[in-house]
Write a protein that holds these residues in place. Structure first.
Motif: not given
Ligand code: THU
Length: 154
Positions: A1-25
């Motif tokens: 996996x390239x560095x770009x893909x890793x960073x992009x996956x990390x960002x996607x996980x952050x995006x998903x977590x943020x959306x899910x935490x927001x949904x709880x509120x």
């Protein structure tokens, strides 16, 4: 996996977590439908929002527009991706009003949505809103003060 893909996956996980935490509120005592959204700016910052309902139903604001407001308040005006999750089993696409609101700050936005069953769907905003309304397509000449618009301002 390239560095770009890793960073992009990390960002996607952050995006998903943020959306899910927001949904709880979510504040949705009238519909019982909880929605969370997170937008990612082109600079890489992530901002969440949940739906906020009101006894006067039309005052209700969707999760996506709350997330847009959070991004703009933090100085982010160019949106790259939005992640939406809700208490629906199916992935829900943003409503029509939110599609137009998103187009102001991300005409080429990627829209990702996850349902409670874990299924994920993705669209481009152009798929969901093929004829975006842009005032500059209809009004001639310079308008407004510098920096008032999403594009052309850093
Ligand atoms: N809702 C959102 O937050 N986003 C959408 O794109 C669709 C609908 C909210 C608004 C309201 O609180 C509830 O879902 C039911 O319509």
């Amino acid at each position: 996996m390239t560095r770009y893909e890793m960073e992009s996956d990390t960002k996607l996980a952050e995006l998903r977590d943020t959306a899910r935490r927001a949904m709880e509120r979510a504040y949705s005592p009238y519909s019982g439908f909880c929605v969370g959204a997170a937008v990612e700016t082109r600079e890489g910052s992530v901002h969440g929002g949940c739906n906020v309902e009101n006894a006067s139903f039309s005052v209700t604001i969707c999760a996506e527009r709350v997330a847009i407001g959070a991004a703009v308040t933090s100085g982010g005006r160019k949106l790259k991706r939005v992640y939406v999750c809700s208490t629906s089993a199916e992935p829900v696409p943003p409503c029509g009003v939110c599609r137009q609101a998103l187009s102001e700050f991300g005409p080429d936005l990627e829209v990702i949505s996850e349902g409670m069953d874990g299924r994920v769907r993705t669209w481009t905003l152009a798929d969901l809103l093929p004829e975006q309304f842009r005032l500059e397509d209809h009004v001639a000449g310079p308008r407004s003060e510098p920096g008032a618009r999403a594009e052309g301002h850093s």
